[in-house]
Design a protein around this motif. Structure first.
Motif, short mmCIF file in Angstrom:
data_model
loop_
_atom_site.label_atom_id
_atom_site.label_comp_id
_atom_site.label_asym_id
_atom_site.label_seq_id
_atom_site.Cartn_x
_atom_site.Cartn_y
_atom_site.Cartn_z
N LEU A 1 -2.13 -3.27 -8.56
CA LEU A 1 -1.19 -2.16 -8.45
C LEU A 1 -0.36 -2.23 -7.17
O LEU A 1 0.76 -1.71 -7.12
N ARG A 2 -0.91 -2.83 -6.13
CA ARG A 2 -0.21 -3.02 -4.86
C ARG A 2 -0.50 -4.43 -4.37
O ARG A 2 -1.64 -4.90 -4.44
N ILE A 3 0.53 -5.09 -3.87
CA ILE A 3 0.41 -6.46 -3.38
C ILE A 3 1.12 -6.56 -2.04
O ILE A 3 2.25 -6.09 -1.90
N SER A 4 0.45 -7.17 -1.07
CA SER A 4 1.07 -7.44 0.21
C SER A 4 0.57 -8.79 0.70
O SER A 4 -0.63 -8.98 0.89
N LYS A 5 1.49 -9.73 0.89
CA LYS A 5 1.10 -11.09 1.27
C LYS A 5 1.54 -11.41 2.69
O LYS A 5 2.51 -10.84 3.19
N ASN A 6 0.82 -12.35 3.28
CA ASN A 6 1.13 -12.86 4.62
C ASN A 6 1.17 -11.77 5.68
O ASN A 6 2.06 -11.73 6.52
N ASN A 7 0.20 -10.88 5.63
CA ASN A 7 0.09 -9.81 6.63
C ASN A 7 -0.48 -10.37 7.92
O ASN A 7 -1.37 -11.20 7.90
N LYS A 8 0.01 -9.89 9.03
CA LYS A 8 -0.51 -10.29 10.33
C LYS A 8 -1.18 -9.09 10.96
O LYS A 8 -0.51 -8.18 11.43
N GLN A 9 -2.50 -9.08 10.89
CA GLN A 9 -3.36 -8.07 11.51
C GLN A 9 -3.43 -6.75 10.74
O GLN A 9 -4.48 -6.14 10.71
N THR A 10 -2.33 -6.25 10.17
CA THR A 10 -2.39 -4.93 9.55
C THR A 10 -1.41 -4.81 8.38
O THR A 10 -0.38 -5.49 8.35
N VAL A 11 -1.75 -3.93 7.45
CA VAL A 11 -0.85 -3.59 6.34
C VAL A 11 -1.14 -2.15 5.92
O VAL A 11 -2.28 -1.68 6.01
N GLY A 12 -0.11 -1.46 5.50
CA GLY A 12 -0.26 -0.10 4.99
C GLY A 12 0.31 -0.02 3.58
O GLY A 12 1.32 -0.65 3.27
N PHE A 13 -0.37 0.71 2.72
CA PHE A 13 0.06 0.90 1.34
C PHE A 13 0.36 2.37 1.09
O PHE A 13 -0.44 3.24 1.45
N ASP A 14 1.48 2.65 0.45
CA ASP A 14 1.80 3.99 -0.03
C ASP A 14 1.12 4.15 -1.39
O ASP A 14 1.40 3.38 -2.32
N ILE A 15 0.23 5.10 -1.51
CA ILE A 15 -0.53 5.27 -2.76
C ILE A 15 -0.29 6.65 -3.38
O ILE A 15 -1.07 7.07 -4.24
N ARG A 16 0.77 7.34 -2.96
CA ARG A 16 1.01 8.70 -3.44
C ARG A 16 1.17 8.79 -4.96
O ARG A 16 0.85 9.82 -5.54
N ASP A 17 1.65 7.73 -5.60
CA ASP A 17 1.86 7.77 -7.04
C ASP A 17 0.62 7.35 -7.85
O ASP A 17 0.64 7.42 -9.08
N LEU A 18 -0.45 6.94 -7.18
CA LEU A 18 -1.67 6.56 -7.89
C LEU A 18 -2.54 7.78 -8.13
O LEU A 18 -2.74 8.60 -7.23
N PRO A 19 -3.08 7.94 -9.34
CA PRO A 19 -3.93 9.09 -9.61
C PRO A 19 -5.28 9.00 -8.88
O PRO A 19 -5.70 7.92 -8.46
N ASN A 20 -5.93 10.14 -8.75
CA ASN A 20 -7.27 10.17 -8.17
C ASN A 20 -8.18 9.21 -8.93
O ASN A 20 -8.04 9.05 -10.14
N GLY A 21 -9.08 8.58 -8.21
CA GLY A 21 -10.02 7.68 -8.87
C GLY A 21 -10.52 6.60 -7.94
O GLY A 21 -10.24 6.60 -6.73
N LEU A 22 -11.26 5.68 -8.52
CA LEU A 22 -11.85 4.57 -7.79
C LEU A 22 -11.01 3.32 -8.01
O LEU A 22 -10.66 2.98 -9.14
N TYR A 23 -10.67 2.65 -6.91
CA TYR A 23 -9.86 1.43 -6.93
C TYR A 23 -10.60 0.36 -6.14
O TYR A 23 -11.63 0.63 -5.52
N PHE A 24 -10.05 -0.83 -6.15
CA PHE A 24 -10.67 -1.94 -5.45
C PHE A 24 -9.63 -2.61 -4.54
O PHE A 24 -8.49 -2.81 -4.94
N VAL A 25 -10.05 -2.93 -3.33
CA VAL A 25 -9.22 -3.64 -2.37
C VAL A 25 -9.76 -5.06 -2.29
O VAL A 25 -10.95 -5.26 -2.05
N HIS A 26 -8.89 -6.03 -2.52
CA HIS A 26 -9.24 -7.44 -2.38
C HIS A 26 -8.45 -7.99 -1.21
O HIS A 26 -7.22 -7.86 -1.16
N ILE A 27 -9.14 -8.62 -0.28
CA ILE A 27 -8.53 -9.21 0.90
C ILE A 27 -8.83 -10.71 0.87
O ILE A 27 -9.99 -11.10 0.77
N TYR A 28 -7.78 -11.51 0.94
CA TYR A 28 -7.90 -12.95 0.92
C TYR A 28 -7.50 -13.50 2.28
O TYR A 28 -6.42 -13.22 2.78
N GLU A 29 -8.42 -14.30 2.86
CA GLU A 29 -8.13 -14.93 4.14
C GLU A 29 -8.79 -16.30 4.17
O GLU A 29 -10.00 -16.41 3.98
N ASN A 30 -8.01 -17.33 4.40
CA ASN A 30 -8.53 -18.71 4.54
C ASN A 30 -9.43 -19.12 3.38
O ASN A 30 -10.48 -19.69 3.58
#
Length: 104
Positions: A63-92
């Protein structure tokens, strides 16, 4: 791709539960185990940690994608309904999977 748990590569995901935004920060409070993993991947604390981050729903749809982040990233999630989601972080070539709750 090797899956690691959150203790292996330190990230802070906040707030959780979230209401309108969620932030992911690569932290520097590495344990000795984490330092070994980072050293194996030729990453030192003096270099910025570059990572990709995704927010997925319970069906695995990105639902949200952010690539090549350096140290930090912020996501706007105001349009996502209440519920349980998953964050996947890929590094090296490693992946960290964490749960994210959206609750308003």
């Amino acid at each position: 791709m090797q899956r690691l748990y959150s203790a292996m590569l330190p990230y802070t995901i906040y707030p959780n539960p979230a209401q309108s935004t969620v932030n992911i920060i690569a932290t520097d409070n590495t344990s000795s185990q984490t330092a070994d993993v980072l050293q194996t991947n030729s990453v030192t604390q003096s270099q910025p940690r570059v990572f990709d981050a995704y927010i997925l729903n319970d069906k695995g749809v990105k639902l949200r994608i952010s690539k090549n982040n350096k140290q930090t990233v912020g996501f706007d999630i105001r349009d996502l309904p209440n519920g349980l989601y998953f964050v996947h972080i890929y590094e090296n070539g490693k992946i960290i999977k964490k749960e994210l709750s959206i609750s308003r």
